[in-house]
Scaffold this motif. Structure first.
Motif, PDB file in Angstrom:
ATOM      1  N   ALA A  19       0.829  -1.205   0.000  1.00 53.40           N
ATOM      2  CA  ALA A  19       0.000   0.000   0.000  1.00 53.40           C
ATOM      3  C   ALA A  19       0.866   1.258   0.000  1.00 53.40           C
ATOM      4  N   ASP A  20       1.999   1.199   0.668  1.00 49.32           N
ATOM      5  CA  ASP A  20       2.926   2.321   0.679  1.00 49.32           C
ATOM      6  C   ASP A  20       3.482   2.565  -0.732  1.00 49.32           C
ATOM      7  N   THR A  21       3.803   1.489  -1.443  1.00 50.34           N
ATOM      8  CA  THR A  21       4.271   1.618  -2.819  1.00 50.34           C
ATOM      9  C   THR A  21       3.154   2.127  -3.721  1.00 50.34           C
ATOM     10  N   ALA A  22       1.929   1.666  -3.477  1.00 48.35           N
ATOM     11  CA  ALA A  22       0.779   2.157  -4.241  1.00 48.35           C
ATOM     12  C   ALA A  22       0.590   3.661  -4.026  1.00 48.35           C
ATOM     13  N   LEU A  23       0.827   4.114  -2.813  1.00 49.70           N
ATOM     14  CA  LEU A  23       0.728   5.541  -2.521  1.00 49.70           C
ATOM     15  C   LEU A  23       1.745   6.332  -3.340  1.00 49.70           C
ATOM     16  N   ALA A  24       2.974   5.847  -3.409  1.00 50.83           N
ATOM     17  CA  ALA A  24       3.994   6.516  -4.225  1.00 50.83           C
ATOM     18  C   ALA A  24       3.589   6.527  -5.692  1.00 50.83           C
ATOM     19  N   HIS A  25       2.998   5.423  -6.150  1.00 51.91           N
ATOM     20  CA  HIS A  25       2.530   5.334  -7.538  1.00 51.91           C
ATOM     21  C   HIS A  25       1.422   6.349  -7.799  1.00 51.91           C
ATOM     22  N   LEU A  26       0.509   6.496  -6.862  1.00 52.62           N
ATOM     23  CA  LEU A  26      -0.578   7.459  -7.018  1.00 52.62           C
ATOM     24  C   LEU A  26      -0.027   8.884  -7.073  1.00 52.62           C
ATOM     25  N   LYS A  27       0.920   9.191  -6.204  1.00 52.99           N
ATOM     26  CA  LYS A  27       1.505  10.532  -6.194  1.00 52.99           C
ATOM     27  C   LYS A  27       2.132  10.899  -7.537  1.00 52.99           C
ATOM     28  N   ALA A  28       2.620   9.890  -8.259  1.00 56.44           N
ATOM     29  CA  ALA A  28       3.320  10.137  -9.526  1.00 56.44           C
ATOM     30  C   ALA A  28       2.377  10.298 -10.716  1.00 56.44           C
ATOM     31  N   GLN A  29       1.070  10.088 -10.535  1.00 56.98           N
ATOM     32  CA  GLN A  29       0.139  10.171 -11.655  1.00 56.98           C
ATOM     33  C   GLN A  29      -0.050  11.623 -12.097  1.00 56.98           C
ATOM     34  N   PRO A  30      -0.027  11.874 -13.416  1.00 53.64           N
ATOM     35  CA  PRO A  30      -0.080  13.249 -13.936  1.00 53.64           C
ATOM     36  C   PRO A  30      -1.321  14.031 -13.506  1.00 53.64           C
ATOM     37  N   MET A  31      -2.452  13.372 -13.306  1.00 55.13           N
ATOM     38  CA  MET A  31      -3.689  14.085 -12.980  1.00 55.13           C
ATOM     39  C   MET A  31      -3.944  14.186 -11.479  1.00 55.13           C
ATOM     40  N   VAL A  32      -2.928  13.870 -10.667  1.00 51.42           N
ATOM     41  CA  VAL A  32      -3.092  13.849  -9.213  1.00 51.42           C
ATOM     42  C   VAL A  32      -2.280  14.956  -8.550  1.00 51.42           C
ATOM     43  N   ALA A  33      -2.923  15.678  -7.642  1.00 51.31           N
ATOM     44  CA  ALA A  33      -2.227  16.659  -6.805  1.00 51.31           C
ATOM     45  C   ALA A  33      -1.612  15.898  -5.629  1.00 51.31           C
ATOM     46  N   ALA A  34      -0.313  15.673  -5.691  1.00 48.43           N
ATOM     47  CA  ALA A  34       0.357  14.800  -4.723  1.00 48.43           C
ATOM     48  C   ALA A  34       0.248  15.306  -3.290  1.00 48.43           C
ATOM     49  N   HIS A  35       0.004  16.602  -3.093  1.00 46.00           N
ATOM     50  CA  HIS A  35      -0.095  17.165  -1.744  1.00 46.00           C
ATOM     51  C   HIS A  35      -1.528  17.157  -1.229  1.00 46.00           C
ATOM     52  N   ARG A  36      -2.447  16.555  -2.002  1.00 43.57           N
ATOM     53  CA  ARG A  36      -3.868  16.559  -1.598  1.00 43.57           C
ATOM     54  C   ARG A  36      -4.426  15.136  -1.667  1.00 43.57           C
ATOM     55  N   ILE A  37      -3.751  14.220  -0.998  1.00 50.07           N
ATOM     56  CA  ILE A  37      -4.153  12.809  -1.035  1.00 50.07           C
ATOM     57  C   ILE A  37      -4.755  12.384   0.300  1.00 50.07           C
ATOM     58  N   THR A  38      -5.846  11.641   0.200  1.00 46.60           N
ATOM     59  CA  THR A  38      -6.496  11.037   1.368  1.00 46.60           C
ATOM     60  C   THR A  38      -6.365   9.523   1.282  1.00 46.60           C
ATOM     61  N   LEU A  39      -6.002   8.900   2.392  1.00 50.71           N
ATOM     62  CA  LEU A  39      -5.968   7.447   2.482  1.00 50.71           C
ATOM     63  C   LEU A  39      -7.344   6.960   2.918  1.00 50.71           C
ATOM     64  N   TRP A  40      -7.834   5.894   2.278  1.00 49.89           N
ATOM     65  CA  TRP A  40      -9.148   5.333   2.621  1.00 49.89           C
ATOM     66  C   TRP A  40      -8.975   3.829   2.794  1.00 49.89           C
ATOM     67  N   GLY A  41      -9.350   3.328   3.955  1.00 47.79           N
ATOM     68  CA  GLY A  41      -9.202   1.895   4.209  1.00 47.79           C
ATOM     69  C   GLY A  41     -10.446   1.308   4.823  1.00 47.79           C
TER      70      GLY A  41
END
Length: 321
Positions: free
Chosen positions: A102-124
């Motif tokens: 999940a930590d690696t998935a978070l890094a992958h999400l941050k790298a996506q072009p359409m994602v604001a990396a400083h505005r991420i919420t974790l949902w579990g």
């Protein structure tokens, strides 16, 4: 409760498939964005962290679609050995390994072009709620976190299992650990009173309703027996004290699959954690009639975090001082 799978077919969205490598396996991921979002738009994002027998879209699609409708980019993924991801042996669960994935998935999400990396919420959700506690305690830069029907204490969850069934699972788990080759599998979900890791809280009915909603998908209802031996030692509630970001926790008072340990949560007393208790069992939150209430709590929390972030520093100092 007369359960129905929530209808979110009206939501217009776009799916972006991708992969990332974690724990030696190629993991499948899907980013969902509003259909009318511009490719150069940086959207606030949510990382969905699934539970014990989770694969992409398994009981989570209604939440995913609703968050997209609210303007978020949302990413789901499959753990190694599950769903569309590679990795062997199949259908095994190790919570510490899953948290690293999940930590690696978070890094992958941050790298996506359409994602604001400083505005991420974790949902579990469920078992994934524990993983989000672990991640939130390690990532103070994340904007916020939401966990629902979380598995916070593996020991309490283990002790909630009927003794004879627990003995059978433990025996099969030990044999699975000792034998070479293909794992010994046990059902993930089972009918009430039948053998499986989850037979309570109308778990079988939840699977049937979800499969009927999928229509074009099958579900591999197995888990490697060795997985049950990790459960008693996984106790993420102990890391709650280290969470420094806003977190919404929704616990179900009638949960007998992963009993909500409200006493332990209160003992921690972390002011960053907002707790809501609902009169429900473990699987009710995914379905109507409870789903709209669960979603409303979560959208209100996300808005509250957004408003708090937008307030001037002086106002925030005055409010907290």
């Amino acid at each position: 409760m007369n359960r129905r799978y929530p209808d979110t077919s009206h939501v217009r969205l776009r799916e972006i498939k991708s992969t990332f490598t974690a724990e030696g396996a190629l993991c499948a991921a899907t980013l969902y964005v509003p259909a009318d979002a511009s490719p150069d738009q940086a959207l606030p994002a949510i990382l969905m962290v699934g539970g014990w027998g989770s694969v992409q879209r398994a009981l989570t699609s209604s939440f995913t679609h609703s968050f997209v409708e609210a303007g978020f980019a949302v990413m789901e993924f499959d753990y190694p050995g599950w769903g569309e991801s590679g990795g062997f042996p199949r259908q095994g669960i190790n919570p510490w390994r899953r948290t690293r994935v999940a930590d690696t998935a978070l890094a992958h999400l941050k790298a996506q072009p359409m994602v604001a990396a400083h505005r991420i919420t974790l949902w579990g959700t469920s078992f994934g709620g524990g993983h989000v506690v672990d991640l939130a305690s390690q990532h103070p830069e994340i904007k916020s976190a939401i966990i629902q029907v979380p598995m916070l204490d593996g020991l309490a969850t283990t002790l909630a299992t009927p003794p004879l069934r627990l003995l059978k699972m433990a025996t099969l788990g030990l044999l699975d650990l000792l034998k070479p080759g293909r794992p010994i599998y046990i059902p993930t979900l089972a009918k009430p009173g039948e053998f499986g890791t989850m037979d309570r809280d109308e778990a079988w009915q939840a699977m049937e309703i979800a499969l009927d909603a999928w229509k074009d998908r099958a579900y591999d209802n197995r888990v490697a027996a060795r997985s049950v031996h990790t459960m008693p030692f996984y106790r993420p509630w102990l890391r709650l004290k280290d969470v420094k970001i806003p977190m919404l926790m929704i616990g179900a008072t009638g949960d007998t699959v992963a009993p909500f340990v409200s006493d332990k949560v209160r003992r921690v007393g972390n002011p960053n954690v907002q707790v809501i208790e609902v009169d429900a069992n473990h699987f009710d939150p995914y379905f109507d009639p409870l789903f709209p209430q669960m979603l409303a709590h979560q959208l209100a929390f996300l808005k509250q975090v957004e408003v708090s972030e937008e307030k001037p520093l002086a106002a925030r100092i005055q409010r907290t001082g």
